[in-house]
Design a protein around this motif. Structure first.
Motif, mmCIF file in Angstrom:
data_model
loop_
_atom_site.group_PDB
_atom_site.id
_atom_site.type_symbol
_atom_site.label_atom_id
_atom_site.label_comp_id
_atom_site.label_asym_id
_atom_site.label_seq_id
_atom_site.Cartn_x
_atom_site.Cartn_y
_atom_site.Cartn_z
ATOM 1 N N SER A 8 -6.069 20.529 30.839
ATOM 2 C CA SER A 8 -5.172 21.162 29.868
ATOM 3 C C SER A 8 -5.899 22.243 29.083
ATOM 4 O O SER A 8 -5.333 23.292 28.784
ATOM 5 C CB SER A 8 -4.576 20.123 28.928
ATOM 6 N N LEU A 9 -7.165 22.012 28.765
ATOM 7 C CA LEU A 9 -7.948 23.026 28.057
ATOM 8 C C LEU A 9 -8.187 24.249 28.939
ATOM 9 O O LEU A 9 -8.051 25.394 28.477
ATOM 10 C CB LEU A 9 -9.285 22.427 27.600
ATOM 11 N N GLY A 29 -0.425 23.593 30.821
ATOM 12 C CA GLY A 29 -1.429 23.073 29.893
ATOM 13 C C GLY A 29 -0.811 22.308 28.746
ATOM 14 O O GLY A 29 -1.333 21.274 28.309
ATOM 15 N N ALA A 33 -1.466 18.373 28.055
ATOM 16 C CA ALA A 33 -2.032 17.973 26.766
ATOM 17 C C ALA A 33 -1.139 16.958 26.061
ATOM 18 O O ALA A 33 -1.626 15.955 25.526
ATOM 19 C CB ALA A 33 -2.244 19.200 25.886
ATOM 20 N N GLY A 54 -6.623 21.941 24.197
ATOM 21 C CA GLY A 54 -5.748 22.436 25.259
ATOM 22 C C GLY A 54 -4.337 22.688 24.757
ATOM 23 O O GLY A 54 -3.698 23.661 25.147
ATOM 24 N N SER A 58 -2.840 26.422 24.726
ATOM 25 C CA SER A 58 -1.632 26.602 25.546
ATOM 26 C C SER A 58 -0.495 27.187 24.721
ATOM 27 O O SER A 58 0.220 28.088 25.181
ATOM 28 C CB SER A 58 -1.198 25.270 26.146
#
Length: 76
Positions: A8-9, A29, A33, A54, A58
């Protein structure tokens, strides 16, 4: 757990730099997250912090791309 947080990051950071496709990376993302934060209550602190990072990148990346596209459409 940490893999989803890291992913996600990474998607959030990618969404900051890609033009049109950044929206899609930002959405992916964001979903990863949110899933990680909500479902993994027993994650270690480092994975949770990466998921929050993240989430933030995002949101910023997807929002930045949406604003850019709206500006382009309004000035054309």
């Amino acid at each position: 757990m940490k893999n989803r947080s890291l992913l996600s990051l990474v998607f959030g950071i990618i969404s900051l730099f890609l033009s049109v496709y950044g929206i899609f990376f930002g959405i992916v993302g964001l979903i990863l997250a949110l899933y990680t934060i909500r479902n993994d209550k027993n994650t270690e602190q480092k994975g949770r912090r990466m998921a929050i990072g993240g989430l933030a990148t995002s949101i910023i990346g997807a929002g930045y791309q949406v604003v850019g596209i709206v500006v382009i459409l309004l000035t054309a």
